[in-house]
Design a protein around this motif. Structure first.
Motif, mmCIF file in Angstrom:
data_model
loop_
_atom_site.group_PDB
_atom_site.id
_atom_site.type_symbol
_atom_site.label_atom_id
_atom_site.label_comp_id
_atom_site.label_asym_id
_atom_site.label_seq_id
_atom_site.Cartn_x
_atom_site.Cartn_y
_atom_site.Cartn_z
ATOM 1 N N ALA A 164 15.647 41.059 64.990
ATOM 2 C CA ALA A 164 16.615 41.170 63.752
ATOM 3 C C ALA A 164 15.708 40.474 62.550
ATOM 4 O O ALA A 164 16.114 40.982 61.687
ATOM 5 C CB ALA A 164 17.888 40.325 64.166
ATOM 6 N N GLN A 165 15.045 39.591 63.025
ATOM 7 C CA GLN A 165 14.361 38.934 61.844
ATOM 8 C C GLN A 165 13.237 40.108 61.245
ATOM 9 O O GLN A 165 13.227 39.901 59.988
ATOM 10 C CB GLN A 165 13.218 37.764 62.376
ATOM 11 C CG GLN A 165 12.697 36.948 61.419
ATOM 12 C CD GLN A 165 11.943 35.784 61.897
ATOM 13 O OE1 GLN A 165 11.991 35.425 63.061
ATOM 14 N NE2 GLN A 165 11.436 34.924 61.163
ATOM 15 N N GLY A 166 12.469 40.661 62.272
ATOM 16 C CA GLY A 166 11.694 41.681 61.566
ATOM 17 C C GLY A 166 12.227 42.664 60.734
ATOM 18 O O GLY A 166 11.811 43.132 59.617
ATOM 19 N N ALA A 167 13.269 43.190 61.291
ATOM 20 C CA ALA A 167 14.140 44.382 60.477
ATOM 21 C C ALA A 167 14.820 43.683 59.362
ATOM 22 O O ALA A 167 14.747 44.421 58.390
ATOM 23 C CB ALA A 167 15.195 44.803 61.539
ATOM 24 N N ALA A 168 15.118 42.437 59.441
ATOM 25 C CA ALA A 168 15.587 41.684 57.871
ATOM 26 C C ALA A 168 14.363 41.844 57.140
ATOM 27 O O ALA A 168 14.827 41.934 55.754
ATOM 28 C CB ALA A 168 16.447 40.502 58.282
ATOM 29 N N THR A 169 13.216 41.452 57.435
ATOM 30 C CA THR A 169 12.249 41.339 56.403
ATOM 31 C C THR A 169 11.964 42.650 55.752
ATOM 32 O O THR A 169 11.565 42.943 54.649
ATOM 33 C CB THR A 169 10.956 40.874 57.057
ATOM 34 O OG1 THR A 169 11.351 39.348 57.781
ATOM 35 C CG2 THR A 169 9.792 40.831 56.212
ATOM 36 N N ALA A 170 11.932 43.753 56.687
ATOM 37 C CA ALA A 170 11.607 45.071 56.199
ATOM 38 C C ALA A 170 12.733 45.574 55.304
ATOM 39 O O ALA A 170 12.508 46.337 54.312
ATOM 40 C CB ALA A 170 11.662 46.024 57.403
ATOM 41 N N TYR A 171 13.946 45.317 55.515
ATOM 42 C CA TYR A 171 15.001 45.520 54.592
ATOM 43 C C TYR A 171 14.910 45.017 53.297
ATOM 44 O O TYR A 171 15.764 45.563 52.172
ATOM 45 C CB TYR A 171 16.599 45.417 55.193
ATOM 46 C CG TYR A 171 17.102 46.414 56.018
ATOM 47 C CD1 TYR A 171 18.136 47.017 55.564
ATOM 48 C CD2 TYR A 171 16.559 47.101 57.184
ATOM 49 C CE1 TYR A 171 18.545 48.520 56.207
ATOM 50 C CE2 TYR A 171 16.863 47.908 57.820
ATOM 51 C CZ TYR A 171 17.947 48.575 57.403
ATOM 52 O OH TYR A 171 18.355 49.942 58.076
ATOM 53 N N ALA A 172 14.696 43.530 53.374
ATOM 54 C CA ALA A 172 14.389 42.752 52.002
ATOM 55 C C ALA A 172 13.388 43.489 51.231
ATOM 56 O O ALA A 172 13.449 43.612 49.885
ATOM 57 C CB ALA A 172 14.053 41.342 52.555
ATOM 58 N N ALA A 173 12.151 43.828 51.843
ATOM 59 C CA ALA A 173 11.206 44.477 51.088
ATOM 60 C C ALA A 173 11.552 46.029 50.531
ATOM 61 O O ALA A 173 11.106 46.336 49.742
ATOM 62 C CB ALA A 173 10.111 44.848 51.827
ATOM 63 N N ALA A 174 12.752 46.538 51.470
ATOM 64 C CA ALA A 174 13.002 47.797 50.715
ATOM 65 C C ALA A 174 13.974 47.712 49.475
ATOM 66 O O ALA A 174 13.811 48.501 48.679
ATOM 67 C CB ALA A 174 13.922 48.672 51.682
ATOM 68 N N ASP A 175 14.521 46.636 49.556
ATOM 69 C CA ASP A 175 15.512 46.308 48.310
ATOM 70 C C ASP A 175 14.589 46.046 47.338
ATOM 71 O O ASP A 175 15.106 46.662 46.071
ATOM 72 C CB ASP A 175 16.317 45.166 48.897
ATOM 73 C CG ASP A 175 17.447 44.898 47.651
ATOM 74 O OD1 ASP A 175 18.250 45.677 47.448
ATOM 75 O OD2 ASP A 175 17.131 43.685 47.220
ATOM 76 N N GLN A 176 13.576 45.320 47.497
ATOM 77 C CA GLN A 176 12.717 45.049 46.215
ATOM 78 C C GLN A 176 12.196 46.216 45.539
ATOM 79 O O GLN A 176 12.004 46.436 44.570
ATOM 80 C CB GLN A 176 11.695 44.100 46.539
ATOM 81 C CG GLN A 176 12.100 42.785 47.105
ATOM 82 C CD GLN A 176 11.012 41.655 47.345
ATOM 83 O OE1 GLN A 176 9.743 42.099 47.641
ATOM 84 N NE2 GLN A 176 11.346 40.762 47.762
ATOM 85 N N SER A 177 11.798 47.138 46.385
ATOM 86 C CA SER A 177 11.206 48.478 46.065
ATOM 87 C C SER A 177 12.090 49.298 45.288
ATOM 88 O O SER A 177 11.920 50.079 44.361
ATOM 89 C CB SER A 177 10.450 48.955 47.283
ATOM 90 O OG SER A 177 9.617 48.702 47.652
ATOM 91 N N LEU A 178 13.391 49.428 45.896
ATOM 92 C CA LEU A 178 14.505 50.169 45.507
ATOM 93 C C LEU A 178 15.104 49.656 43.990
ATOM 94 O O LEU A 178 15.305 50.203 43.161
ATOM 95 C CB LEU A 178 15.765 50.126 46.338
ATOM 96 C CG LEU A 178 16.726 51.259 45.704
ATOM 97 C CD1 LEU A 178 16.414 52.443 46.080
ATOM 98 C CD2 LEU A 178 18.058 51.036 46.996
ATOM 99 N N ALA A 179 14.721 48.022 43.878
ATOM 100 C CA ALA A 179 15.311 47.567 42.581
ATOM 101 C C ALA A 179 14.219 47.854 41.368
ATOM 102 O O ALA A 179 14.454 48.198 40.317
ATOM 103 C CB ALA A 179 15.175 46.077 42.469
ATOM 104 N N ALA A 180 12.858 48.420 41.640
ATOM 105 C CA ALA A 180 12.133 48.732 40.823
ATOM 106 C C ALA A 180 12.107 50.361 40.361
ATOM 107 O O ALA A 180 11.429 50.770 39.392
ATOM 108 C CB ALA A 180 10.538 48.692 41.191
ATOM 109 N N VAL A 181 13.147 50.854 41.057
ATOM 110 C CA VAL A 181 13.240 52.492 40.521
ATOM 111 C C VAL A 181 13.872 52.529 39.421
ATOM 112 O O VAL A 181 15.021 51.787 39.196
ATOM 113 C CB VAL A 181 14.238 53.091 41.547
ATOM 114 C CG1 VAL A 181 14.361 54.408 41.343
ATOM 115 C CG2 VAL A 181 13.349 53.049 42.875
#
Length: 371
Positions: A164-181
């Motif tokens: 769950a910790q690694g998945a949460a880290t991946a989702y946080a990075a995805a949210d940052q990438s999506l914010a730059a769209v």
């Protein structure tokens, strides 16, 4: 003959001296002179009183005239001050009119500038509207690809390894990438990503790292924990036979050679068994296997109670730590992931079809415009 002559004749005949008018006046002056003096005094008093009254009235009139003059002077001064105030007010009014005139001119200039700014804003809105109608740029496409890869990576990591910790880290990075769209159509997708990220964070036990550290410390402490003494007398046994047994213990020593648990007979095996159970608990905790974690902790607790000396502080501390670890169990329910990834793919599919529709719309419009 007069009465005076008659009186003098009568007096002469009686042998008396005749009285002259002077003597007659001297004999009877009292009543006539006293009345004249009183009347004269009365007239004097009346005259003095009249003169005093007249003087008092004149003094009153003069004082009133002086007060009237002072009042008139005060009134004149006030009128002069009011005239000055009116003059100052006229000056202020003139200055205020001038300022209002200047303000009107400034307002006209500002109104013209505002109208110019409004026109520029409308032009900018038109330009932004035209830009929003264009297809996704290469920069946005790259960011969306990165977001999709991170979401897929987090989902697969959680499904395969329950990380769950690694998945949460991946989702946080995805949210940052999506914010730059730059495209605003993908702004709602961030809410779905944030919801799944929050669910992953909540699914992790708050003290997972601390629990792993505690299990590691317990594995190191098992090698030094004292084992339970075989056939050791208890403190509660204070009867007669107990005293006899303690008295003969120095002469006769009785030991059992069978029936004792193997963990007591072999101290190394008991310690290794407890250490293996603790390692199994660590692996189960990292794999989020609740049942295996609980079973391993129960085996370690049973081994400590049966094979180790529970009266010593070190063993009691180890038992307390195991009880605390048992209360901090990993969650049994799993997090459902994939909704955000599916929504992202659907949005990208819709935007992939949008340019064709946009190109077709002007064609229909142009055909409808021409007869």
């Amino acid at each position: 003959m007069s009465q005076d002559d008659t009186a003098s004749t009568g007096a002469a005949s009686s042998g008396e001296r005749p009285q002259t008018p002077l003597s007659a006046g001297r004999k009877k002056p009292g009543p006539q002179r006293g009345g004249s003096v009183a009347f004269a005094l009365l007239l004097s008093i009346v005259a003095v009183g009249g003169a005093g009254y007249i003087g008092w009235r004149q003094w009153q009139q003069e004082r009133m005239a002086g007060q009237d003059n002072q009042t008139l002077v005060n009134v004149q001064q006030r009128v002069g001050g009011m005239q000055q105030s009116l003059t100052a007010l006229d000056s202020d009014r003139t200055a205020l009119r001038q300022r209002l005139s200047d303000a009107d001119q400034v307002n006209r200039g500002l109104r013209e500038e505002l109208l110019g700014q409004a026109e520029r804003v409308r032009n900018l809105e038109d330009a932004v509207a035209k830009l929003s109608e264009k297809t996704l740029s290469g920069h946005d496409a790259m960011l969306l690809d990165e977001t999709e890869s991170l979401l897929r990576l987090g989902k697969e990591r959680y499904d395969l390894f329950h990380d769950a910790q690694g998945a949460a880290t991946a989702y946080a990075a995805a949210d940052q990438s999506l914010a730059a769209v730059n495209d605003g159509a993908f702004s709602g997708l961030r809410q779905s990503v944030a919801a799944e990220h929050e669910a992953l964070v909540k699914s992790q036990p708050a003290s997972r790292t601390a629990a792993l550290d505690t299990l590691t410390q317990l594995r190191a402490d098992v090698a030094n924990l004292p084992l339970k003494a075989l056939d050791a007398p208890t403190d509660a046994d204070t009867g007669t036979w107990a005293r006899v047994r303690r008295a003969l213990s120095s002469v006769i020593s009785i030991r059992r050679d069978n029936g004792a648990p193997l963990a007591v007979a072999d101290a190394r095996f008991a310690r290794e068994l407890a250490s293996l159970d603790l390692a199994q608990a660590q692996l189960s905790l990292m794999a989020y296997d609740r049942d295996a974690y609980q079973a391993a902790l129960q085996r370690v607790t049973a081994t400590l109670g049966a094979q180790f000396d529970t009266g010593t502080p070190s063993v009691q501390q180890a038992q307390a730590q195991l009880a605390a670890l048992s209360s901090q169990m990993p969650p049994t329910s799993t997090v459902q992931l994939g909704a955000a990834l599916t929504e992202l793919r659907n949005l990208r599919s819709v935007h992939a079809l949008k340019p064709a529709n946009d190109n077709a719309t002007p064609a229909h419009a142009a055909s409808g415009a021409k007869p």
